[in-house]
Design a protein around this motif. Structure first.
Motif, PDB file in Angstrom:
ATOM      1  N   ILE A 157      49.894  -4.583  22.841  1.00 55.25           N
ATOM      2  CA  ILE A 157      48.833  -5.659  23.102  1.00 55.25           C
ATOM      3  C   ILE A 157      48.058  -6.115  22.318  1.00 55.25           C
ATOM      4  O   ILE A 157      47.008  -7.325  21.569  1.00 55.25           O
ATOM      5  CB  ILE A 157      48.817  -6.666  24.113  1.00 55.25           C
ATOM      6  CG1 ILE A 157      49.557  -6.416  25.230  1.00 55.25           C
ATOM      7  CG2 ILE A 157      47.684  -7.631  24.393  1.00 55.25           C
ATOM      8  CD1 ILE A 157      50.095  -6.127  26.594  1.00 55.25           C
ATOM      9  N   ARG A 158      46.710  -5.249  21.966  1.00 51.04           N
ATOM     10  CA  ARG A 158      45.800  -5.238  21.412  1.00 51.04           C
ATOM     11  C   ARG A 158      46.181  -4.991  19.443  1.00 51.04           C
ATOM     12  O   ARG A 158      45.279  -6.078  19.063  1.00 51.04           O
ATOM     13  CB  ARG A 158      45.146  -3.957  21.650  1.00 51.04           C
ATOM     14  CG  ARG A 158      43.342  -3.866  21.011  1.00 51.04           C
ATOM     15  CD  ARG A 158      42.635  -5.047  20.711  1.00 51.04           C
ATOM     16  NE  ARG A 158      42.079  -5.263  22.327  1.00 51.04           N
ATOM     17  CZ  ARG A 158      41.123  -4.631  23.160  1.00 51.04           C
ATOM     18  NH1 ARG A 158      39.913  -3.988  22.212  1.00 51.04           N
ATOM     19  NH2 ARG A 158      40.724  -4.866  23.973  1.00 51.04           N
ATOM     20  N   GLN A 159      46.888  -4.890  19.107  1.00 46.79           N
ATOM     21  CA  GLN A 159      47.157  -4.758  17.561  1.00 46.79           C
ATOM     22  C   GLN A 159      47.553  -6.529  17.236  1.00 46.79           C
ATOM     23  O   GLN A 159      47.069  -7.063  16.386  1.00 46.79           O
ATOM     24  CB  GLN A 159      48.358  -4.146  17.142  1.00 46.79           C
ATOM     25  CG  GLN A 159      48.871  -3.882  15.666  1.00 46.79           C
ATOM     26  CD  GLN A 159      50.124  -2.620  16.008  1.00 46.79           C
ATOM     27  OE1 GLN A 159      50.748  -2.727  16.255  1.00 46.79           O
ATOM     28  NE2 GLN A 159      49.939  -2.335  14.985  1.00 46.79           N
ATOM     29  N   TYR A 160      48.669  -7.038  17.971  1.00 49.25           N
ATOM     30  CA  TYR A 160      49.069  -8.391  18.129  1.00 49.25           C
ATOM     31  C   TYR A 160      47.519  -9.211  17.900  1.00 49.25           C
ATOM     32  O   TYR A 160      47.546 -10.242  17.212  1.00 49.25           O
ATOM     33  CB  TYR A 160      50.052  -8.293  19.035  1.00 49.25           C
ATOM     34  CG  TYR A 160      50.795  -9.997  18.752  1.00 49.25           C
ATOM     35  CD1 TYR A 160      51.882 -10.185  17.929  1.00 49.25           C
ATOM     36  CD2 TYR A 160      49.869 -10.607  19.429  1.00 49.25           C
ATOM     37  CE1 TYR A 160      52.466 -10.971  17.854  1.00 49.25           C
ATOM     38  CE2 TYR A 160      50.907 -12.369  19.487  1.00 49.25           C
ATOM     39  CZ  TYR A 160      51.272 -12.365  18.468  1.00 49.25           C
ATOM     40  OH  TYR A 160      52.366 -13.686  18.529  1.00 49.25           O
ATOM     41  N   GLN A 161      46.413  -9.290  19.346  1.00 47.56           N
ATOM     42  CA  GLN A 161      45.704 -10.123  19.479  1.00 47.56           C
ATOM     43  C   GLN A 161      44.406  -9.794  17.997  1.00 47.56           C
ATOM     44  O   GLN A 161      44.051 -10.526  17.414  1.00 47.56           O
ATOM     45  CB  GLN A 161      45.075  -9.642  20.392  1.00 47.56           C
ATOM     46  CG  GLN A 161      45.614  -9.421  21.652  1.00 47.56           C
ATOM     47  CD  GLN A 161      44.852  -9.049  22.855  1.00 47.56           C
ATOM     48  OE1 GLN A 161      43.669  -7.903  23.179  1.00 47.56           O
ATOM     49  NE2 GLN A 161      44.722  -9.797  24.259  1.00 47.56           N
ATOM     50  N   LEU A 162      44.420  -8.652  17.720  1.00 44.19           N
ATOM     51  CA  LEU A 162      44.584  -8.306  15.866  1.00 44.19           C
ATOM     52  C   LEU A 162      44.444  -8.608  14.515  1.00 44.19           C
ATOM     53  O   LEU A 162      43.642  -9.545  13.978  1.00 44.19           O
ATOM     54  CB  LEU A 162      43.779  -6.691  15.761  1.00 44.19           C
ATOM     55  CG  LEU A 162      43.017  -5.943  16.831  1.00 44.19           C
ATOM     56  CD1 LEU A 162      42.724  -4.808  16.626  1.00 44.19           C
ATOM     57  CD2 LEU A 162      41.074  -6.575  16.994  1.00 44.19           C
ATOM     58  N   ASN A 163      46.011  -8.963  14.438  1.00 51.16           N
ATOM     59  CA  ASN A 163      46.578  -9.281  13.863  1.00 51.16           C
ATOM     60  C   ASN A 163      48.141  -9.606  13.493  1.00 51.16           C
ATOM     61  O   ASN A 163      48.470  -9.687  12.606  1.00 51.16           O
ATOM     62  CB  ASN A 163      46.465  -7.858  12.319  1.00 51.16           C
ATOM     63  CG  ASN A 163      47.212  -6.627  12.895  1.00 51.16           C
ATOM     64  OD1 ASN A 163      48.254  -6.590  13.840  1.00 51.16           O
ATOM     65  ND2 ASN A 163      47.174  -5.869  12.456  1.00 51.16           N
TER      66      ASN A 163
END
Length: 246
Positions: free
Chosen positions: A30-36
């Protein structure tokens, strides 16, 4: 990723209800998707490893009774009963959350539930031994509060869902292992130590309160002293021969 895969392998070999913790892999995704706005599908690898590990273990122990009071056949029958009565298991989940422990008709339930605060189920340690280490835990949480990651709604939802699912599986697994006799009532045998794996997740849901410790060295020394005191008391309680025990 290598470390995560190794932990995933171990996860599949411990308590069956803990397999739900593999869903924690959703948090970095989820965090990765929010970042890029991209997802690294390599995160699926530890999930596959964990599930494969758990399936191998369950296959190897399929003919082993889950408890001393039920057979494999009773266990399988209880699982079917739970699946056919979802309303009753929901009732058990609610009751087990708030039921007074002295009204469960099992004299051991109180000891099982307070063991986290008294050190053990049967050798219950006094306030002077256990309170310092509980205070140390609170101080550690507050000490690191400023460094907690700022969770967005998707991460909060995922973490809360894992906690709820873990509780659900723990209660259900206990009811099924006893042959389903407690379905619709208190899940007798619940122990506070069963929930140790999710205490850290609960701490993750504490919001960043902006608490800042000025003297970090002093609080580390104080926390160490509290932990040392409790462990010393625990050791002495089991080694020292009390006069009234003679």
């Amino acid at each position: 990723m290598l470390a995560t895969c190794l932990l995933a392998l171990f996860l599949g070999q411990i308590k069956m209800t803990c397999i739900i913790l593999i869903l924690l892999i959703a948090l970095p995704m989820i965090r990765q998707y929010q970042l890029n706005h991209k997802i690294d599908y390599r995160f699926v690898i530890p999930v596959i490893i964990s599930l494969s590990s758990a399936i191998c273990w369950m296959q190897a122990t399929k003919n082993v009774p889950p408890s001393a009071v039920s057979t494999v056949e009773q266990y399988k029958e209880a699982k079917l009963t739970v699946l056919h009565h979802p309303g009753e298991i929901l009732k058990s989940l609610g009751i087990s959350l708030i039921n007074p422990l002295d009204l469960t008709n099992d004299k051991h339930d109180t000891g099982r539930n307070i063991q986290f605060f008294t050190g053990a189920e049967y050798t219950q340690l006094p306030f002077a031994v256990m309170m310092p280490i509980l205070f140390a835990v609170v101080l550690l949480v507050l000490y690191r509060n400023k460094n907690l990651p700022e969770f967005h709604i998707a991460e909060i939802t995922a973490t809360a869902a894992i906690i709820i699912l873990f509780y659900t599986l723990t209660c259900t697994g206990l009811i099924v292992s006893w042959g389903g006799v407690a379905l619709g009532s208190y899940a007798s045998g619940l122990q506070s130590r069963y929930f140790i794996p999710i205490y850290a997740l609960v701490c993750l849901l504490i919001p960043n309160l902006g608490i800042l410790v000025i003297d970090r060295k002093k609080i580390r020394i104080f926390i160490s002293a509290l932990i040392g005191w409790s462990y010393s008391g625990l050791l002495l309680a089991h080694l020292f021969v009390f006069p009234w025990q003679l």
